[in-house]
Design a protein around this motif. Sequence first.
Motif, mmCIF file in Angstrom:
data_model
loop_
_atom_site.group_PDB
_atom_site.id
_atom_site.type_symbol
_atom_site.label_atom_id
_atom_site.label_comp_id
_atom_site.label_asym_id
_atom_site.label_seq_id
_atom_site.Cartn_x
_atom_site.Cartn_y
_atom_site.Cartn_z
ATOM 1 N N ARG A 23 50.355 46.491 40.496
ATOM 2 C CA ARG A 23 49.805 47.606 39.820
ATOM 3 C C ARG A 23 51.474 47.487 39.237
ATOM 4 O O ARG A 23 51.822 48.789 39.091
ATOM 5 C CB ARG A 23 48.896 48.489 39.712
ATOM 6 N N GLN A 24 52.130 46.933 38.874
ATOM 7 C CA GLN A 24 53.390 47.536 38.356
ATOM 8 C C GLN A 24 53.819 47.442 37.669
ATOM 9 O O GLN A 24 54.820 48.703 36.901
ATOM 10 C CB GLN A 24 54.622 45.912 39.286
ATOM 11 N N ARG A 27 50.099 53.485 35.950
ATOM 12 C CA ARG A 27 50.315 55.183 35.180
ATOM 13 C C ARG A 27 52.007 55.880 36.083
ATOM 14 O O ARG A 27 52.699 56.954 35.507
ATOM 15 C CB ARG A 27 49.135 56.118 35.584
ATOM 16 N N TYR A 32 54.781 54.081 30.056
ATOM 17 C CA TYR A 32 52.711 53.714 30.067
ATOM 18 C C TYR A 32 51.650 54.495 29.947
ATOM 19 O O TYR A 32 51.492 54.825 28.877
ATOM 20 C CB TYR A 32 52.395 52.880 31.310
ATOM 21 N N ARG A 36 49.416 55.914 26.534
ATOM 22 C CA ARG A 36 48.405 55.744 26.887
ATOM 23 C C ARG A 36 47.836 57.499 25.756
ATOM 24 O O ARG A 36 46.517 57.819 26.203
ATOM 25 C CB ARG A 36 47.830 55.972 28.454
ATOM 26 N N PHE A 41 42.464 52.714 27.300
ATOM 27 C CA PHE A 41 43.075 51.512 27.915
ATOM 28 C C PHE A 41 42.293 49.975 27.417
ATOM 29 O O PHE A 41 43.680 49.319 27.275
ATOM 30 C CB PHE A 41 41.940 52.127 29.526
ATOM 31 N N SER A 71 46.220 43.270 31.936
ATOM 32 C CA SER A 71 44.543 43.110 31.875
ATOM 33 C C SER A 71 43.673 43.485 33.052
ATOM 34 O O SER A 71 44.459 45.109 33.646
ATOM 35 C CB SER A 71 44.067 41.622 31.536
ATOM 36 N N ASP A 72 42.894 43.591 33.134
ATOM 37 C CA ASP A 72 42.020 44.089 33.880
ATOM 38 C C ASP A 72 40.758 43.457 34.575
ATOM 39 O O ASP A 72 39.868 42.558 33.399
ATOM 40 C CB ASP A 72 40.975 45.428 33.964
ATOM 41 N N ILE A 73 40.278 43.073 35.585
ATOM 42 C CA ILE A 73 39.675 42.484 36.420
ATOM 43 C C ILE A 73 37.777 42.619 35.564
ATOM 44 O O ILE A 73 36.926 41.877 35.522
ATOM 45 C CB ILE A 73 38.847 41.954 38.140
ATOM 46 N N PHE A 86 36.816 53.920 29.701
ATOM 47 C CA PHE A 86 38.142 54.699 30.716
ATOM 48 C C PHE A 86 38.193 55.854 30.259
ATOM 49 O O PHE A 86 38.574 55.825 29.537
ATOM 50 C CB PHE A 86 39.301 53.896 31.369
ATOM 51 N N PHE A 130 44.759 36.517 36.581
ATOM 52 C CA PHE A 130 43.817 37.074 37.591
ATOM 53 C C PHE A 130 43.170 36.885 37.150
ATOM 54 O O PHE A 130 42.634 36.853 35.962
ATOM 55 C CB PHE A 130 44.337 38.322 38.044
ATOM 56 N N TYR A 140 31.087 45.926 40.320
ATOM 57 C CA TYR A 140 31.357 47.078 39.367
ATOM 58 C C TYR A 140 29.917 47.201 37.979
ATOM 59 O O TYR A 140 29.631 47.838 37.495
ATOM 60 C CB TYR A 140 31.870 47.246 38.384
ATOM 61 N N PHE A 174 41.576 38.570 43.182
ATOM 62 C CA PHE A 174 41.250 40.083 43.474
ATOM 63 C C PHE A 174 39.918 40.175 44.304
ATOM 64 O O PHE A 174 38.934 40.746 43.596
ATOM 65 C CB PHE A 174 41.524 41.025 42.434
ATOM 66 N N SER A 176 38.802 42.448 46.314
ATOM 67 C CA SER A 176 38.851 43.940 46.143
ATOM 68 C C SER A 176 37.718 44.320 47.656
ATOM 69 O O SER A 176 38.272 44.776 48.325
ATOM 70 C CB SER A 176 39.524 44.468 45.622
ATOM 71 N N HIS A 290 48.153 47.296 48.498
ATOM 72 C CA HIS A 290 46.990 47.474 47.809
ATOM 73 C C HIS A 290 47.387 48.124 46.408
ATOM 74 O O HIS A 290 48.787 47.992 46.453
ATOM 75 C CB HIS A 290 45.545 48.143 47.819
HETATM 76 O O1 CP3 Z 1 48.772 44.544 38.920
HETATM 77 C C1 CP3 Z 1 48.558 44.993 37.499
HETATM 78 O O2 CP3 Z 1 49.422 45.577 36.970
HETATM 79 C C2 CP3 Z 1 48.173 43.968 36.173
HETATM 80 C C3 CP3 Z 1 46.268 44.465 36.127
HETATM 81 C C4 CP3 Z 1 45.437 45.320 36.229
HETATM 82 C C5 CP3 Z 1 44.800 46.368 36.257
HETATM 83 N N1 CP3 Z 1 43.749 46.413 36.885
HETATM 84 C C6 CP3 Z 1 45.496 47.476 35.271
HETATM 85 C C7 CP3 Z 1 44.621 48.274 35.711
HETATM 86 C C8 CP3 Z 1 45.265 44.835 37.533
HETATM 87 C C9 CP3 Z 1 45.587 43.342 37.852
HETATM 88 C C10 CP3 Z 1 43.611 45.264 38.083
HETATM 89 C C11 CP3 Z 1 42.865 44.696 39.307
HETATM 90 C C12 CP3 Z 1 41.520 45.384 38.998
HETATM 91 N N2 CP3 Z 1 41.366 46.592 38.513
HETATM 92 C C13 CP3 Z 1 40.876 45.840 40.195
HETATM 93 C C14 CP3 Z 1 41.313 44.706 41.977
HETATM 94 C C15 CP3 Z 1 42.696 45.461 42.044
HETATM 95 C C16 CP3 Z 1 42.247 46.990 42.538
HETATM 96 O O3 CP3 Z 1 42.782 47.822 42.680
HETATM 97 O O4 CP3 Z 1 41.371 46.517 44.202
HETATM 98 C C17 CP3 Z 1 39.981 46.388 40.502
HETATM 99 C C18 CP3 Z 1 38.834 46.704 41.715
HETATM 100 C C19 CP3 Z 1 40.062 46.846 38.716
HETATM 101 C C20 CP3 Z 1 38.848 48.136 38.894
HETATM 102 C C21 CP3 Z 1 39.679 49.034 37.638
HETATM 103 N N3 CP3 Z 1 40.694 49.145 36.802
HETATM 104 C C22 CP3 Z 1 39.306 50.067 38.705
HETATM 105 C C23 CP3 Z 1 38.396 51.137 39.469
HETATM 106 C C24 CP3 Z 1 39.925 51.409 37.944
HETATM 107 C C25 CP3 Z 1 39.487 52.666 37.589
HETATM 108 C C26 CP3 Z 1 41.132 53.544 38.502
HETATM 109 C C27 CP3 Z 1 41.981 53.161 39.068
HETATM 110 O O5 CP3 Z 1 43.244 52.445 39.720
HETATM 111 O O6 CP3 Z 1 43.021 53.948 38.013
HETATM 112 C C28 CP3 Z 1 41.212 50.612 36.239
HETATM 113 C C29 CP3 Z 1 41.412 50.823 35.733
HETATM 114 C C30 CP3 Z 1 43.286 50.487 35.982
HETATM 115 N N4 CP3 Z 1 43.282 48.942 35.176
HETATM 116 C C31 CP3 Z 1 44.031 50.671 35.444
HETATM 117 C C32 CP3 Z 1 45.050 49.948 35.263
HETATM 118 C C33 CP3 Z 1 46.575 50.258 34.872
HETATM 119 C C34 CP3 Z 1 44.042 52.298 34.688
HETATM 120 C C35 CP3 Z 1 44.291 52.711 33.658
HETATM 121 C C36 CP3 Z 1 45.029 53.861 33.019
HETATM 122 O O7 CP3 Z 1 44.699 55.072 33.708
HETATM 123 O O8 CP3 Z 1 45.112 53.857 31.877
#
Ligand code: CP3
Length: 314
Positions: A23-24, A27, A32, A36, A41, A71-73, A86, A130, A140, A174, A176, A290
């Motif tokens: 998550r480098q 938010r 970023y 948003r 998202f 992206s997102d998983i 989202f 990923f 999920y 991941f 997780s 994490h």
């Molecule tokens: O790591 C990175 O920067 C790359 C992008 C990335 C995101 N999600 C962006 C994101 C990666 C690799 C993920 C992985 C991901 N997504 C996982 C596995 C890693 C972990 O965190 O356990 C999981 C379980 C998800 C599912 C997911 N996506 C959830 C549960 C949520 C909501 C909770 C949260 O942390 O905001 C997201 C949203 C999400 N994915 C955001 C980002 C930048 C936040 C979106 C926003 O607020 O604009």
Amino acid sequence: MNDLLLKALHCEPISRPPIWLMRQAGRFMPAYRQLREKYSFRTLITTPELACHITQLPLKMFNPDGAIVFSDILILAEVFGFKIDFKENQGIQLIEPKGQPKIHLHETLNCVSQTIQLLKKTIDVPLIGFCGGPYTVGKYMNRLSFEWLQQITQATIDYLQMQIAAGVDVIQIFDSWAGYLTPSEFHTLSLPYLKQIMEALTPSKIPIIVFCRGSSRFLQELIQLNPKCIGFDWEKEMIELRQTVPNHMAVQGNLDPEILKGDLNHLKLKAQKLIESMQNQKGFIVNLGHGVLPETPVENVQWFIDYVKSFRSS
Ligand code: CP3
């Protein structure tokens, strides 16, 4: 290209450990948050130009040793007709498909392929693609039958092959939530599917990092999967893990994201302890245990990355 990350994955000798952060891009970055305000998202992750731009934000600000595709998983769920939604304060939701949608993986996920191709033209650090572990994605989607986990696994393999063809240099899986399963659940709901993914990708020779929260609880099982690297949370000391994981396999982690978010002096103490304890160890990639938390001060991230980059193995 800065190839420290690839060298660390292959456990080659290097002058300092590489660093990137899960998550480098997110938010905690003002740039970023501004985007948003304008876009959802889902729009950010499905529009290649925007996803490419966001992937590069942390590279420009902090210059880490790796980039992870923005992206997102859960984008994989869209292949099965779900829709990512989202909402602020509600987190991520998957809207159930209506009827029996047709599966068009390459069409649905083509945006990710395009993002990767755009990125490969501009960045000079390895690009990490990923996916989620099938168990975590199935959780999920609320689809945890063996039939569903098998379908998710096949789609994941196709999706990763697509990312490799588009140009990613490394893959991180991941899973997780898998680390929190009971041993018998882990052996039935997570491990067999991870194994299928690992086997399917072996011919590609792409380095694979396997990450679970609680991965130290199933360490022997994860070692058996034979990934290039295992990602850890902060449940155990990194040096202890390094001594258990075979020498040819790298380890990644494992600063607690709460520490990165907290008091800078405390962060300095903990980060120094982690890096110094791992001094001269081969196959070590610095990361968090994490993702970066949204309230993390930008200065703390900057200090952490600069500190690791200024470190020299003696
Ligand atoms: O790591 C990175 O920067 C790359 C992008 C990335 C995101 N999600 C962006 C994101 C990666 C690799 C993920 C992985 C991901 N997504 C996982 C596995 C890693 C972990 O965190 O356990 C999981 C379980 C998800 C599912 C997911 N996506 C959830 C549960 C949520 C909501 C909770 C949260 O942390 O905001 C997201 C949203 C999400 N994915 C955001 C980002 C930048 C936040 C979106 C926003 O607020 O604009």
